[in-house]
Scaffold this active site. Structure first.
Site, short mmCIF file in Angstrom:
data_model
loop_
_atom_site.label_atom_id
_atom_site.label_comp_id
_atom_site.label_asym_id
_atom_site.label_seq_id
_atom_site.Cartn_x
_atom_site.Cartn_y
_atom_site.Cartn_z
N SER A 11 0.82 -1.21 0.00
CA SER A 11 0.00 0.00 0.00
C SER A 11 0.86 1.26 0.00
CB SER A 11 -0.89 0.01 1.24
OG SER A 11 -0.08 0.09 2.40
N CYS A 187 3.03 -6.57 9.59
CA CYS A 187 2.74 -5.52 8.62
C CYS A 187 4.11 -5.08 8.14
CB CYS A 187 2.00 -4.36 9.27
SG CYS A 187 1.90 -2.89 8.22
N HIS A 189 5.21 -2.45 7.09
CA HIS A 189 5.66 -1.12 7.52
C HIS A 189 6.44 -1.18 8.84
CE1 HIS A 189 2.78 0.45 4.58
NE2 HIS A 189 3.25 1.67 4.81
N1 DGL Z 1 2.22 -2.80 4.77
C1 DGL Z 1 0.94 -3.40 4.69
C2 DGL Z 1 0.82 -4.68 5.45
O1 DGL Z 1 1.78 -5.40 5.52
C3 DGL Z 1 -0.27 -2.52 4.59
C4 DGL Z 1 -0.51 -1.58 5.67
C5 DGL Z 1 -1.69 -0.68 5.41
O2 DGL Z 1 -1.77 -0.11 4.33
O3 DGL Z 1 -2.55 -0.56 6.30
O4 DGL Z 1 -0.22 -5.02 5.95
#
Ligand code: DGL
Length: 269
Positions: A11, A187, A189
């Site tokens: 994302s 996640c 991020h």
């Molecule tokens: N980096 C993503 C994940 O691993 C998406 C995070 C998001 O857009 O909420 O879930």
């Protein structure tokens, strides 16, 4: 050998944690990275929305003639793997959850595994299912962290940032209470704010980077298909984002440690 690029998406900036691992493990591989920053975060969206966005991302990367897809997003992996596989046809599609669950199961000693993830990943139960298949006796405690992706996307990644530190402390508290010995950064991020998470969890809990874990699975898949790149060449690296390219390239360069600005373009899918 197949010198076409790998298609990678997330994302936003999170999938760069997989890119960093890929560049270290296989610098010969070319890739096209798509960060759907216009639509981030995915983690607060409905399953139907996540499926539609994921399909759109796959279609875009297919148009770039990629040889495989790395879904460097737990939220898409958890909610849209089937629709992405049917969209992708013969193209191999590797997600992040199975490899991260396997890494956690191989590291844990107590069988108590924590997961930090988006609301949509936690709601899917995908980590409980993946760990359960590998280690039925293991206990998974998953915590939704809706506040973290917006902070990372806005560049608030310093462990000293009071808002970040407070949010991370709140999300980690149930994991400490559950006595986990291993935490999946579920996640992609979250490895970007690893110092803040490490500080909240203390030094003894093992942290699993889901993006990095997926790269091993991707390279194995390519090897089995005799589709690795040319080891004598340096891979071509392209970055595409759907929101503002300046910010994406600035924050991405800071995280990766090299200047991605000349290789970054903005596109509407
Ligand atoms: N980096 C993503 C994940 O691993 C998406 C995070 C998001 O857009 O909420 O879930």
């Amino acid at each position: 050998m197949d010198t076409r690029p790998i298609g990678i998406f997330d994302s936003g900036l999170g999938g760069l944690t997989a890119v960093r691992a890929l560049v270290r493990a296989a610098p010969q591989e070319s890739f096209v990275y798509l960060g759907d920053t216009k639509n981030a975060p995915y983690g607060d969206r409905t399953k139907e929305q996540i499926q539609a966005l994921s399909r759109q991302n796959v279609r875009f990367l297919q148009s770039r003639d990629v040889k495989a897809l790395l879904v460097a997003c737990n939220t898409s992996t958890a909610n849209a793997m089937d629709v992405m596989r049917s969209q992708a046809g013969d193209l191999p599609v590797v997600g992040v959850i199975e490899p991260a669950a396997a890494a956690a199961v191989s590291v844990t000693e107590t069988g108590r595994i924590g997961v930090l993830a988006t609301a949509a990943t936690v709601a899917s139960g995908a980590y409980e299912a993946a760990v359960g298949r590998l280690a039925p006796a293991a206990a998974v405690r998953a915590v939704a962290c809706p506040g973290l992706v917006p902070l990372v996307e806005s560049g608030r990644t310093d462990a000293e940032d009071p808002e970040l530190a407070e949010a991370v402390k709140t999300y980690c508290a149930p994991l400490l209470a559950a006595g986990v010995d291993t935490v999946v950064l579920g996640c992609t991020h979250y490895p970007i704010i690893r110092p803040a998470i490490r500080r909240a969890l203390g030094p003894d809990i093992a942290l699993i980077d889901s993006g990095a874990a997926s790269v091993g699975a991707l390279l194995k898949e390519l090897e089995e298909r005799d589709a690795l790149g040319d080891e004598r060449a340096a891979g071509r690296r392209q970055f595409v984002c759907t929101g503002g390219a300046e910010r994406f390239a600035r924050l991405g360069s800071a995280f990766l440690g090299w200047d991605i600005r000349p290789a970054t373009e903005q596109a509407s899918l």
